[in-house]
Design an enzyme around this catalytic site. Structure first.
Site, PDB file in Angstrom:
ATOM      1  N   LYS A   1       0.827  -1.207   0.000  1.00  0.00           N
ATOM      2  CA  LYS A   1       0.000   0.000   0.000  1.00  0.00           C
ATOM      3  C   LYS A   1       0.869   1.267   0.000  1.00  0.00           C
ATOM      4  O   LYS A   1       2.079   1.210   0.245  1.00  0.00           O
ATOM      5  CB  LYS A   1      -0.945  -0.035   1.205  1.00  0.00           C
ATOM      6  CG  LYS A   1      -1.967  -1.192   1.139  1.00  0.00           C
ATOM      7  CD  LYS A   1      -2.974  -1.109   2.288  1.00  0.00           C
ATOM      8  CE  LYS A   1      -4.009  -2.223   2.208  1.00  0.00           C
ATOM      9  NZ  LYS A   1      -5.034  -2.119   3.286  1.00  0.00           N
TER      10      LYS A   1
ATOM     11  N   TYR B   1     -12.329  -2.442  -3.599  1.00  0.00           N
ATOM     12  CA  TYR B   1     -12.885  -2.601  -2.247  1.00  0.00           C
ATOM     13  C   TYR B   1     -14.420  -2.488  -2.248  1.00  0.00           C
ATOM     14  O   TYR B   1     -15.002  -2.074  -1.250  1.00  0.00           O
ATOM     15  CB  TYR B   1     -12.283  -1.560  -1.306  1.00  0.00           C
ATOM     16  CG  TYR B   1     -10.907  -1.922  -0.774  1.00  0.00           C
ATOM     17  CD1 TYR B   1     -10.715  -3.056   0.021  1.00  0.00           C
ATOM     18  CD2 TYR B   1      -9.798  -1.129  -1.030  1.00  0.00           C
ATOM     19  CE1 TYR B   1      -9.463  -3.388   0.533  1.00  0.00           C
ATOM     20  CE2 TYR B   1      -8.532  -1.453  -0.523  1.00  0.00           C
ATOM     21  CZ  TYR B   1      -8.384  -2.582   0.258  1.00  0.00           C
ATOM     22  OH  TYR B   1      -7.145  -2.909   0.761  1.00  0.00           O
TER      23      TYR B   1
ATOM     24  N   PHE C   1     -15.874   3.506   6.820  1.00  0.00           N
ATOM     25  CA  PHE C   1     -14.482   3.835   6.508  1.00  0.00           C
ATOM     26  C   PHE C   1     -14.178   3.812   5.017  1.00  0.00           C
ATOM     27  O   PHE C   1     -13.032   4.031   4.612  1.00  0.00           O
ATOM     28  CB  PHE C   1     -13.531   2.892   7.256  1.00  0.00           C
ATOM     29  CG  PHE C   1     -13.756   1.418   6.979  1.00  0.00           C
ATOM     30  CD1 PHE C   1     -13.241   0.819   5.841  1.00  0.00           C
ATOM     31  CD2 PHE C   1     -14.472   0.624   7.864  1.00  0.00           C
ATOM     32  CE1 PHE C   1     -13.430  -0.530   5.577  1.00  0.00           C
ATOM     33  CE2 PHE C   1     -14.668  -0.733   7.613  1.00  0.00           C
ATOM     34  CZ  PHE C   1     -14.145  -1.309   6.457  1.00  0.00           C
TER      35      PHE C   1
ATOM     36  N   ARG D   1      -1.654 -14.079   4.594  1.00  0.00           N
ATOM     37  CA  ARG D   1      -2.388 -13.410   5.683  1.00  0.00           C
ATOM     38  C   ARG D   1      -1.629 -13.541   7.012  1.00  0.00           C
ATOM     39  O   ARG D   1      -1.620 -12.609   7.816  1.00  0.00           O
ATOM     40  CB  ARG D   1      -3.804 -13.994   5.822  1.00  0.00           C
ATOM     41  CG  ARG D   1      -4.688 -13.834   4.583  1.00  0.00           C
ATOM     42  CD  ARG D   1      -5.309 -12.479   4.418  1.00  0.00           C
ATOM     43  NE  ARG D   1      -6.221 -12.101   5.473  1.00  0.00           N
ATOM     44  CZ  ARG D   1      -7.002 -11.015   5.423  1.00  0.00           C
ATOM     45  NH1 ARG D   1      -6.982 -10.213   4.362  1.00  0.00           N
ATOM     46  NH2 ARG D   1      -7.792 -10.709   6.420  1.00  0.00           N
TER      47      ARG D   1
ATOM     48  N   THR E   1      -5.416  -6.818  10.770  1.00  0.00           N
ATOM     49  CA  THR E   1      -5.760  -5.579  10.055  1.00  0.00           C
ATOM     50  C   THR E   1      -5.288  -4.353  10.826  1.00  0.00           C
ATOM     51  O   THR E   1      -4.733  -3.418  10.236  1.00  0.00           O
ATOM     52  CB  THR E   1      -7.299  -5.512   9.872  1.00  0.00           C
ATOM     53  OG1 THR E   1      -7.739  -6.716   9.251  1.00  0.00           O
ATOM     54  CG2 THR E   1      -7.690  -4.323   9.021  1.00  0.00           C
TER      55      THR E   1
ATOM     56  N   ARG F   1       2.601  -6.053   9.223  1.00  0.00           N
ATOM     57  CA  ARG F   1       1.863  -4.898   9.759  1.00  0.00           C
ATOM     58  C   ARG F   1       2.437  -4.450  11.102  1.00  0.00           C
ATOM     59  O   ARG F   1       2.484  -3.248  11.390  1.00  0.00           O
ATOM     60  CB  ARG F   1       0.363  -5.214   9.840  1.00  0.00           C
ATOM     61  CG  ARG F   1      -0.297  -5.113   8.442  1.00  0.00           C
ATOM     62  CD  ARG F   1      -1.692  -5.668   8.436  1.00  0.00           C
ATOM     63  NE  ARG F   1      -2.436  -5.294   7.228  1.00  0.00           N
ATOM     64  CZ  ARG F   1      -3.553  -5.894   6.842  1.00  0.00           C
ATOM     65  NH1 ARG F   1      -4.060  -6.891   7.556  1.00  0.00           N
ATOM     66  NH2 ARG F   1      -4.183  -5.502   5.745  1.00  0.00           N
TER      67      ARG F   1
ATOM     68  N   ASN G   1      -2.116   0.521   6.651  1.00  0.00           N
ATOM     69  CA  ASN G   1      -1.659  -0.745   7.238  1.00  0.00           C
ATOM     70  C   ASN G   1      -0.797  -1.582   6.294  1.00  0.00           C
ATOM     71  O   ASN G   1      -0.782  -2.806   6.376  1.00  0.00           O
ATOM     72  CB  ASN G   1      -2.836  -1.524   7.836  1.00  0.00           C
ATOM     73  CG  ASN G   1      -3.861  -1.918   6.807  1.00  0.00           C
ATOM     74  OD1 ASN G   1      -3.701  -1.660   5.619  1.00  0.00           O
ATOM     75  ND2 ASN G   1      -4.915  -2.573   7.249  1.00  0.00           N
TER      76      ASN G   1
ATOM     77  N   HIS H   1      -2.139  -5.406   1.565  1.00  0.00           N
ATOM     78  CA  HIS H   1      -3.410  -6.116   1.372  1.00  0.00           C
ATOM     79  C   HIS H   1      -3.095  -7.542   0.973  1.00  0.00           C
ATOM     80  O   HIS H   1      -2.121  -7.785   0.255  1.00  0.00           O
ATOM     81  CB  HIS H   1      -4.236  -5.471   0.246  1.00  0.00           C
ATOM     82  CG  HIS H   1      -5.298  -6.409  -0.272  1.00  0.00           C
ATOM     83  ND1 HIS H   1      -6.495  -6.574   0.369  1.00  0.00           N
ATOM     84  CD2 HIS H   1      -5.294  -7.293  -1.307  1.00  0.00           C
ATOM     85  CE1 HIS H   1      -7.205  -7.513  -0.277  1.00  0.00           C
ATOM     86  NE2 HIS H   1      -6.491  -7.965  -1.294  1.00  0.00           N
TER      87      HIS H   1
ATOM     88  N   GLU I   1      -9.671 -10.842  -7.456  1.00  0.00           N
ATOM     89  CA  GLU I   1      -8.698  -9.749  -7.315  1.00  0.00           C
ATOM     90  C   GLU I   1      -7.541  -9.889  -8.307  1.00  0.00           C
ATOM     91  O   GLU I   1      -7.050  -8.889  -8.827  1.00  0.00           O
ATOM     92  CB  GLU I   1      -8.168  -9.732  -5.873  1.00  0.00           C
ATOM     93  CG  GLU I   1      -9.257  -9.333  -4.883  1.00  0.00           C
ATOM     94  CD  GLU I   1      -8.810  -9.425  -3.430  1.00  0.00           C
ATOM     95  OE1 GLU I   1      -7.638  -9.793  -3.167  1.00  0.00           O
ATOM     96  OE2 GLU I   1      -9.640  -9.126  -2.546  1.00  0.00           O
TER      97      GLU I   1
END
Ligand code: RTP
Ligand code: MG
Length: 141
Positions: free
Chosen positions: A11, A51, A59, A87, A93, A104, A114, A117, A128
């Site tokens: 990100k 998203y 948010f 993950r 998150t 993270r 964060n 993704h 995706e």
């Protein structure tokens, strides 16, 4: 263990921190292979579409604003249990809740900024990956 593919995004906050290499090194050290990669500055439309599942959440506007605030690096990772392995490497998150040693915990500041993704299921991964890459942009290894 099944060989899977998952979509990973580094990100804007992590790109701004010059952490692209450190993050990709973690994937590779964990046995995940990069089979596609590109750098992009997402439009509002592209980020919002990505998203879309969160469209009604409070948010959402901040999330799209953040994801369009600077360039991102999008990649397809391939390997045994790639979806859950990614993950695990990412951590929770909210970086304040992320286990020590996760991406993270080490690179993210807030629940908005964060760092990464990762697809959360085989169905998400398929959608995706196709959202960012054509078949001719993925290089099986
Ligand atoms: P991601 O989709 O980015 O990999 O993150 P995730 O699965 O861990 O979390 P998800 O529930 O899919 O949320 C997507 C992104 O929205 C932001 N978020 N903010 N303020 C909040 O309560 C909140 N909840 C989620 C986060 O930036 C999260 O990565
Ligand atoms: Mg998610």
């Amino acid at each position: 263990m099944a060989t899977e593919r998952t979509l990973s995004i580094i990100k804007p906050d992590a790109v701004a921190k010059n952490a692209i290499g450190d993050i990709i090194a973690r994937f590779e050290k964990a046995g995940l292979k990069v089979v596609a990669a590109k750098m992009l500055h997402l439009s509002e439309e592209k980020a919002g579409g990505f998203y879309a599942e969160h469209k009604e959440r409070p948010f959402f506007k901040d999330l799209v604003g953040f994801m369009t605030s600077g360039p991102v690096v999008v990649q397809v990772l391939e390997g045994d249990d790639a979806i859950s392995k990614n993950r695990e490497l990412m951590g929770a998150t909210n970086p304040k809740e992320a286990a020590p040693g996760t991406i993270r915990a080490d690179f993210a500041e807030t629940i908005d900024a964060n760092a990464v993704h990762g697809s959360d299921s085989p169905e998400s991964a398929e959608r995706e990956i196709a959202y960012f890459f054509g078949n001719d942009e993925i290089c099986p290894r």
